[in-house]
Design a protein around this motif. Sequence first.
Motif, mmCIF file in Angstrom:
data_model
loop_
_atom_site.group_PDB
_atom_site.id
_atom_site.type_symbol
_atom_site.label_atom_id
_atom_site.label_comp_id
_atom_site.label_asym_id
_atom_site.label_seq_id
_atom_site.Cartn_x
_atom_site.Cartn_y
_atom_site.Cartn_z
ATOM 1 N N ASN A 19 6.985 64.647 36.271
ATOM 2 C CA ASN A 19 6.995 65.904 35.697
ATOM 3 C C ASN A 19 7.047 66.874 36.763
ATOM 4 O O ASN A 19 6.840 66.993 37.804
ATOM 5 C CB ASN A 19 5.437 66.174 34.977
ATOM 6 C CG ASN A 19 5.275 65.237 33.952
ATOM 7 O OD1 ASN A 19 6.062 65.046 33.143
ATOM 8 N ND2 ASN A 19 4.211 64.547 34.310
ATOM 9 N N ASN A 20 8.051 68.030 36.458
ATOM 10 C CA ASN A 20 8.605 69.011 37.020
ATOM 11 C C ASN A 20 8.277 70.472 36.447
ATOM 12 O O ASN A 20 8.455 70.444 35.251
ATOM 13 C CB ASN A 20 10.113 69.015 37.630
ATOM 14 C CG ASN A 20 10.162 67.798 38.452
ATOM 15 O OD1 ASN A 20 9.455 67.518 39.173
ATOM 16 N ND2 ASN A 20 11.450 67.265 38.402
ATOM 17 N N VAL A 21 8.092 71.483 37.116
ATOM 18 C CA VAL A 21 7.971 73.025 36.642
ATOM 19 C C VAL A 21 8.728 73.636 37.563
ATOM 20 O O VAL A 21 8.512 73.614 38.755
ATOM 21 C CB VAL A 21 6.457 73.317 36.447
ATOM 22 C CG1 VAL A 21 6.741 74.900 36.282
ATOM 23 C CG2 VAL A 21 5.698 72.640 35.455
ATOM 24 N N ILE A 22 9.891 74.059 37.312
ATOM 25 C CA ILE A 22 10.733 74.875 38.154
ATOM 26 C C ILE A 22 10.854 76.545 37.888
ATOM 27 O O ILE A 22 10.829 76.816 36.745
ATOM 28 C CB ILE A 22 12.235 74.153 37.983
ATOM 29 C CG1 ILE A 22 12.132 72.752 38.139
ATOM 30 C CG2 ILE A 22 13.322 75.212 38.867
ATOM 31 C CD1 ILE A 22 13.397 72.033 37.949
ATOM 32 N N VAL A 23 10.626 77.073 38.605
ATOM 33 C CA VAL A 23 10.968 78.581 38.623
ATOM 34 C C VAL A 23 12.043 79.104 39.560
ATOM 35 O O VAL A 23 11.810 78.981 40.848
ATOM 36 C CB VAL A 23 9.725 79.603 39.103
ATOM 37 C CG1 VAL A 23 10.038 80.991 38.837
ATOM 38 C CG2 VAL A 23 8.270 79.177 38.228
ATOM 39 N N GLU A 24 13.172 79.353 38.792
ATOM 40 C CA GLU A 24 14.524 79.736 39.625
ATOM 41 C C GLU A 24 14.681 81.039 39.639
ATOM 42 O O GLU A 24 14.933 81.551 38.528
ATOM 43 C CB GLU A 24 15.555 78.794 39.178
ATOM 44 C CG GLU A 24 16.858 78.889 39.897
ATOM 45 C CD GLU A 24 17.823 78.022 39.593
ATOM 46 O OE1 GLU A 24 18.390 77.304 40.212
ATOM 47 O OE2 GLU A 24 18.251 78.352 38.237
ATOM 48 N N ALA A 25 14.773 81.545 40.746
ATOM 49 C CA ALA A 25 15.466 83.080 40.786
ATOM 50 C C ALA A 25 17.021 83.030 41.188
ATOM 51 O O ALA A 25 17.609 82.328 41.670
ATOM 52 C CB ALA A 25 14.824 83.853 42.038
ATOM 53 N N GLN A 26 17.705 83.688 40.152
ATOM 54 C CA GLN A 26 19.173 83.880 39.976
ATOM 55 C C GLN A 26 19.532 85.348 40.253
ATOM 56 O O GLN A 26 18.921 86.108 39.569
ATOM 57 C CB GLN A 26 19.753 83.184 38.793
ATOM 58 C CG GLN A 26 19.304 81.804 38.430
ATOM 59 C CD GLN A 26 19.874 81.387 37.047
ATOM 60 O OE1 GLN A 26 20.154 82.183 36.286
ATOM 61 N NE2 GLN A 26 19.438 80.005 36.833
ATOM 62 N N ILE B 281 4.821 70.986 46.239
ATOM 63 C CA ILE B 281 5.355 72.186 45.698
ATOM 64 C C ILE B 281 6.357 72.700 46.934
ATOM 65 O O ILE B 281 6.013 72.696 48.065
ATOM 66 C CB ILE B 281 4.363 73.171 45.771
ATOM 67 C CG1 ILE B 281 3.364 73.023 44.514
ATOM 68 C CG2 ILE B 281 5.036 74.692 45.449
ATOM 69 C CD1 ILE B 281 2.200 73.834 44.251
ATOM 70 N N HIS B 282 7.587 73.027 46.894
ATOM 71 C CA HIS B 282 8.745 73.225 47.644
ATOM 72 C C HIS B 282 9.679 73.975 47.211
ATOM 73 O O HIS B 282 9.832 74.179 45.865
ATOM 74 C CB HIS B 282 9.280 72.190 48.189
ATOM 75 C CG HIS B 282 8.599 71.221 49.430
ATOM 76 N ND1 HIS B 282 8.695 71.823 50.715
ATOM 77 C CD2 HIS B 282 7.901 70.086 49.369
ATOM 78 C CE1 HIS B 282 8.051 70.998 51.372
ATOM 79 N NE2 HIS B 282 7.433 69.909 50.548
ATOM 80 N N CYS B 283 10.503 74.951 47.845
ATOM 81 C CA CYS B 283 11.508 75.603 47.367
ATOM 82 C C CYS B 283 12.689 74.505 47.644
ATOM 83 O O CYS B 283 12.802 74.137 48.770
ATOM 84 C CB CYS B 283 11.979 76.866 48.397
ATOM 85 S SG CYS B 283 13.226 77.707 47.791
ATOM 86 N N ALA B 284 13.350 74.066 46.393
ATOM 87 C CA ALA B 284 14.108 73.096 46.737
ATOM 88 C C ALA B 284 15.534 73.225 47.565
ATOM 89 O O ALA B 284 15.788 72.345 48.421
ATOM 90 C CB ALA B 284 14.696 72.521 45.218
ATOM 91 N N GLU B 285 15.966 74.478 47.370
ATOM 92 C CA GLU B 285 17.323 74.534 48.086
ATOM 93 C C GLU B 285 17.838 75.998 47.996
ATOM 94 O O GLU B 285 17.274 76.808 47.142
ATOM 95 C CB GLU B 285 18.403 73.698 47.446
ATOM 96 C CG GLU B 285 18.872 74.053 45.963
ATOM 97 C CD GLU B 285 19.684 73.343 45.421
ATOM 98 O OE1 GLU B 285 19.881 72.178 46.084
ATOM 99 O OE2 GLU B 285 20.136 73.482 44.255
ATOM 100 N N LEU B 286 18.675 76.568 48.716
ATOM 101 C CA LEU B 286 19.341 77.835 48.423
ATOM 102 C C LEU B 286 20.722 77.480 48.238
ATOM 103 O O LEU B 286 21.505 76.923 49.155
ATOM 104 C CB LEU B 286 19.168 78.812 49.771
ATOM 105 C CG LEU B 286 20.174 80.196 49.904
ATOM 106 C CD1 LEU B 286 19.594 80.975 48.761
ATOM 107 C CD2 LEU B 286 19.963 80.836 51.217
ATOM 108 N N GLY C 185 17.838 87.432 37.446
ATOM 109 C CA GLY C 185 17.373 86.593 36.438
ATOM 110 C C GLY C 185 16.162 85.578 36.957
ATOM 111 O O GLY C 185 16.172 85.335 38.243
ATOM 112 N N LEU C 186 15.283 85.379 36.076
ATOM 113 C CA LEU C 186 14.193 84.313 36.536
ATOM 114 C C LEU C 186 14.264 83.533 35.455
ATOM 115 O O LEU C 186 13.928 83.645 34.278
ATOM 116 C CB LEU C 186 12.767 85.051 36.672
ATOM 117 C CG LEU C 186 11.864 84.605 37.499
ATOM 118 C CD1 LEU C 186 12.360 84.300 38.771
ATOM 119 C CD2 LEU C 186 10.546 85.151 37.457
ATOM 120 N N VAL C 187 14.459 82.122 35.624
ATOM 121 C CA VAL C 187 14.416 80.997 34.647
ATOM 122 C C VAL C 187 13.201 80.025 34.909
ATOM 123 O O VAL C 187 12.957 79.493 36.237
ATOM 124 C CB VAL C 187 15.680 80.337 34.848
ATOM 125 C CG1 VAL C 187 15.614 79.106 33.853
ATOM 126 C CG2 VAL C 187 16.734 81.192 34.488
#
Length: 319
Positions: A86-93, A186-191, A11-13
């Motif tokens: 303000n945040n925009v998050i694109v999360e791969a699940q 802009i960062h990848c927050a975590e795994l 999924g992509l959120v």
Amino acid sequence: PTKENLYSTYGLVVEAMSSFRPERINQCLFGQNIIRKEKCDTEWKDFIIVSGSQTVDRTPQKDWLADYFGLPTDFKSLVRFRPRVNNVIVEAQSFFGFNNVRKGLYAEIFLPIVYTNWDLNIREVVLERGINGYAPGYFNPQGAQRTDLISRFTHYISGNCIPKIDDLIFDPLTQGKMSLCSLRSIHCAELRINLGYDHFIQDTHHVGAKMQVAFPLGNRPKGEFLFEPIVGNQHHYELGFGGTAHALVWENIETQEKVDFFVDVTLNHLFRSAQRRAFDLKGKPNSRYMLAEKMTPAITDNLASNDVVPFAQFDREVT
């Protein structure tokens, strides 16, 4: 639960979020120095007062001393803050069910990419520009003219400007700065990975346990800015355990309606992390913005009283 082999979902959120109640953030940043106006006054909501040592009706317990920032001793201004994040998050699940190994065994992976925008939203209104310079002996032997000083508090606090005073080193602000524009990152927050096992797994109920680990990929505090953009959990590794459960309490097959209750609890430990911070003196809120002077044990052309020789003198540098 009916699967007998390896199966997976992806999924992509996309998520957007914004902070509110900026006055609460102000209380964290400035404490009791923030002054609130009445509800009927919508122009200024949260501000501090910057005033010189020679201004009339100065409140020492609340006002920030203008002299610390290379401003005239009769200077006065209001500085308003309305911070917002303000945040925009694109999360791969992804989810992997290992029923081919053991029924109920699974793994989950979460990888959020974050765009964050932190804006202190600072605005200054100068009430009294000030005409005073610095008297001889206050900062340097010769004194300073008004033209040697800066015109706004925001010029110094942002790290962009310093006064030009003869025979004196007035260091610019390098830590805890207040940016006049928004700061972005802009960062990848975590795994984040969950490894779990669902016991008693049925269509109507299940009880399970899981282990969670998080690898920090975002940035960590550096202390350069008072309101600096942070992505992730400030670069802490995490390890924890949790439990999940669900139960079907009511179902109508004809109308395809049902009521489920879900429980998902995780307790994590945050491991140590190295960070750079700007701190105040103990019991002295906002004292990080006090001016400090450099001293030297070399005594030259100094006064002495009753044959008492000073052990140090001002080295003509302030920071």
